[in-house]
Design an enzyme around this catalytic site. Sequence first.
Site, PDB file in Angstrom:
ATOM      1  N   GLU A 320      98.558  26.715  94.730  1.00 47.13           N
ATOM      2  CA  GLU A 320      99.031  27.456  95.905  1.00 47.13           C
ATOM      3  C   GLU A 320      97.953  27.672  96.949  1.00 47.13           C
ATOM      4  O   GLU A 320      98.236  28.087  98.065  1.00 47.13           O
ATOM      5  CB  GLU A 320      99.567  28.837  95.472  1.00 47.13           C
ATOM      6  N   LYS A 430      95.300  45.439  77.044  1.00 47.34           N
ATOM      7  CA  LYS A 430      95.004  46.829  77.359  1.00 47.34           C
ATOM      8  C   LYS A 430      94.921  47.620  76.059  1.00 47.34           C
ATOM      9  O   LYS A 430      95.906  47.755  75.355  1.00 47.34           O
ATOM     10  CB  LYS A 430      96.090  47.403  78.271  1.00 47.34           C
TER      11      LYS A 430
HETATM   12  P1  ADP Z   1      99.084  25.468  87.121  1.00 45.77           P
HETATM   13  O1  ADP Z   1      99.650  24.296  87.841  1.00 45.77           O
HETATM   14  O2  ADP Z   1      98.586  25.247  85.724  1.00 45.77           O
HETATM   15  O3  ADP Z   1      99.815  26.783  87.302  1.00 45.77           O
HETATM   16  P2  ADP Z   1      96.777  25.756  88.836  1.00 45.77           P
HETATM   17  O4  ADP Z   1      95.913  24.609  88.680  1.00 45.77           O
HETATM   18  O5  ADP Z   1      97.340  26.106  90.117  1.00 45.77           O
HETATM   19  O6  ADP Z   1      97.804  25.637  87.791  1.00 45.77           O
HETATM   20  O7  ADP Z   1      96.073  26.966  88.133  1.00 45.77           O
HETATM   21  C1  ADP Z   1      95.550  28.044  88.795  1.00 45.77           C
HETATM   22  C2  ADP Z   1      95.048  29.052  87.807  1.00 45.77           C
HETATM   23  O8  ADP Z   1      93.990  28.526  87.000  1.00 45.77           O
HETATM   24  C3  ADP Z   1      94.413  30.242  88.483  1.00 45.77           C
HETATM   25  O9  ADP Z   1      95.395  31.148  88.935  1.00 45.77           O
HETATM   26  C4  ADP Z   1      93.528  30.791  87.389  1.00 45.77           C
HETATM   27  O10 ADP Z   1      94.266  31.578  86.469  1.00 45.77           O
HETATM   28  C5  ADP Z   1      93.060  29.551  86.662  1.00 45.77           C
HETATM   29  N1  ADP Z   1      91.714  29.189  87.132  1.00 45.77           N
HETATM   30  C6  ADP Z   1      91.399  28.299  88.079  1.00 45.77           C
HETATM   31  N2  ADP Z   1      90.070  28.205  88.229  1.00 45.77           N
HETATM   32  C7  ADP Z   1      89.511  29.081  87.351  1.00 45.77           C
HETATM   33  C8  ADP Z   1      88.158  29.461  87.016  1.00 45.77           C
HETATM   34  N3  ADP Z   1      87.118  28.924  87.599  1.00 45.77           N
HETATM   35  N4  ADP Z   1      88.004  30.406  86.062  1.00 45.77           N
HETATM   36  C9  ADP Z   1      89.063  30.960  85.446  1.00 45.77           C
HETATM   37  N5  ADP Z   1      90.341  30.632  85.700  1.00 45.77           N
HETATM   38  C10 ADP Z   1      90.573  29.713  86.649  1.00 45.77           C
END
Ligand code: ADP
Length: 532
Positions: A320, A430
């Site tokens: 997004e 939590k």
């Molecule tokens: P999908 O298509 O799997 O929903 P995205 O590639 O859009 O995935 O995933 C985004 C999510 O990946 C983020 O909202 C976050 O939770 C996780 N993410 C991305 N980069 C990082 C990072 N450097 N560290 C931790 N989590 C990450």
Amino acid sequence: MLGAMQGWTMRVTRVIDHAAREAGSREIVTRWADGSETRTDWAGIRRDAKKMAQALQSLGVKEGDRVASLAMNHSRHLVSWYGVAGMGGVLHTVNPRLFEDQLEFIANHAEDRVLLYDAMFQPIVDKMRDRWTTIEHYICYDSGEHNPAFEDWIAPYGEDFDWVEGDERDPCMLCYTSGTTGNPKGVLYEHRSTVLHALVGLQPAAFNFSASSVMLPVVPMFHAASWGLPYAGAMAGIKFVFSAVNEPAVLDELMKREGVTDSAGVPTVWLAHFQYCDATGTDLPKLKSATIGGSAAPKFMIERLMKNGTRVQHAWGMTETSPIGTVGGPTADWDQLSFEEKVGKTAMQGRPVFGVELRTVDLDDMSTELPRDGKTSGALQIRGPWVIKRYFKAEEDAVDADGWFDTGDVGILHPDGTLQLTDRTKDVIKSGGEWISSVELENAAVGHPAVAEAAAIGMPHPKWDERPVLFVVKKDGADCTGEEVTAFLVDKVAKWWLPDAVEFVDDIPHTATGKISKKDLRARFADYTLES
Ligand code: ADP
């Protein structure tokens, strides 16, 4: 009164025009799935994109129509990025790892008219063909007996073609999120958002590209526009080395032979590379930079790369957000930090690039903005010109009245702007009213020499509401006990964060984008009970 400078529509065709004009002979190398290799250059990519644009028009594809690709990283896929945009179309990059129902849903939802695919995905095409109701034409990137081959298909056309012009807010690419909950949702990138995102991606605080950069992107072209690399790389006129397979042995050989300076991928890619080097006694390639994102980069990974002389750019983003949100790099106090402190800082998710605004809000009351004090965690929200406003075909905006998009992530903002991601909203643990960061627990656990992968989830607890349980996959041939893992964590996380139990499992479920699927893990252990 208007200013008096030239209008210059931000279209991605300008990017490829620039690359072909200013870096026309800079190489684009592809190592194909069958082991063969081809070399072209930016001028060649533009030439083929012009040919492809006409081939699409002759199929009756119109401006705004969706053309899908089901493909790995290679030069013909790159041609398609510019060829589809060049005739005013929208390239829908499809993740071949999606489940059948998702594949069916997204192609029909996108109303894809053409599918370009790698021969290795022929089984998917054969299986899905009857379920895909809008695809009229199938073109195979490789030559084969099944469908017209890409090279033959574009061959009849010449280079003499004017890109289709239009508004810079026109769409050029469509990418679906993997939809860990509900159906996948489409994110429709614009020419303008793509150009702006790529411009920012170039800068030293992001990919740090120059004309001498040689990039091997392991991040797939079907995953969040390959983090914008094919556009940013074209702007800087870098050399690209693509591999249609992700085997560490192949990547390692290519990196060393082709003088690769930069690479980008999710943590598992680097992990696989470490394992390959350890098993074969090979040195890690001497990269200048490694961009890691998609999931949290564990400290031991950062440490090993940094000790090898590689700058680690730990990035956070999502489909997004095009996807660049934050990127790690030297902060103002960098030179005063010890090596351990640098590793610690790099393990956080970096700082927002220009154009991105971040804030955290109270998880229970989204109208309360939280301080950037380096300790208060909350729901992470983002806004900016390459952040989604509304999902494709949705009837309502995905942002609030002030334009904030709620990421579904939970994080802490530090006074110097650094983002520290602690969880997904749905995955927070939590305990006794206090948050425990599953990301930090997992990150610390994978530093144990016998641990291949770890996932922490909150399990119901009679006294504390929830307590963390750590699920661990051991490395092949390695052994350890739950007590040993817990003992290893003692000096790495707060004492009350220590998991109540460590459970060894053969595998941990993943999403199509390779992330741990806590939803599936929780479902698998729905009957799990903790002792009080
Ligand atoms: P999908 O298509 O799997 O929903 P995205 O590639 O859009 O995935 O995933 C985004 C999510 O990946 C983020 O909202 C976050 O939770 C996780 N993410 C991305 N980069 C990082 C990072 N450097 N560290 C931790 N989590 C990450």
